[in-house]
Design an enzyme around this catalytic site. Structure first.
Site, PDB file in Angstrom:
ATOM      1  N   GLU A 108      13.335 -34.797  -7.746  1.00 37.30           N
ATOM      2  CA  GLU A 108      14.776 -34.818  -7.982  1.00 37.30           C
ATOM      3  C   GLU A 108      15.452 -33.579  -7.417  1.00 37.30           C
ATOM      4  OE1 GLU A 108      12.978 -36.680 -11.803  1.00 37.30           O
ATOM      5  OE2 GLU A 108      12.365 -35.275 -10.252  1.00 37.30           O
ATOM      6  N   CYS A 148      10.123 -30.468  -8.069  1.00 37.33           N
ATOM      7  CA  CYS A 148      10.197 -31.878  -8.419  1.00 37.33           C
ATOM      8  C   CYS A 148      10.953 -32.652  -7.342  1.00 37.33           C
ATOM      9  CB  CYS A 148      10.908 -32.057  -9.750  1.00 37.33           C
ATOM     10  SG  CYS A 148      10.033 -31.371 -11.159  1.00 37.33           S
TER      11      CYS A 148
END
Length: 129
Positions: free
Chosen positions: A59, A57
């Site tokens: 993040e 991801c």
């Protein structure tokens, strides 16, 4: 309405978004993320989607860069999809951030385009401290 810090993080995350195919098995950049550290640095990352479970991801990509640079304390996190929509972090990203240690529960997470932010712990209501 977002405050200026969230506007900056939103724009940095959106600027990182550049969807494209790397290979027949990897597509990247549909989501961008920006992480603000307690020290004031901003790190960005993009999602890496693979045809197996080896992707990452946006993040966690941004957080990995932060860790590589020797920083460990996060103040704020913002992730943005290619259409400009703010995306709250998935469960794996939430767990990763919670494991950063002392103060992780207080990381502010932008959860919508109207500027609503919540402490990470609110996204992890049954987290065993």
């Amino acid at each position: 309405m977002m405050d200026t810090t969230w506007e900056l993080l939103y724009q940095r995350a959106l600027d990182a978004v550049r969807p494209h195919e790397v290979s027949a098995h990897i597509f990247v950049g549909s989501v961008g993320a920006a992480v603000l550290t307690k020290g004031g640095a901003v790190y960005t990352g993009i999602c890496i989607d693979t045809s197996s479970s080896l992707g990452m991801c946006a993040e966690r990509n941004a957080l990995s860069t932060m860790l590589t640079q020797g920083e460990y304390e996060v103040a704020k996190v913002c992730a943005v999809y290619k259409d400009g929509s703010v995306m709250p972090p998935c469960g794996a990203c939430r767990e990763f951030m919670m494991q950063l240690g002392k103060g992780a529960a207080d990381i502010e997470v932008l959860v919508n385009n109207e500027g609503k932010a919540v402490p990470l712990v609110k996204l992890m209501p049954e987290y065993p401290y």
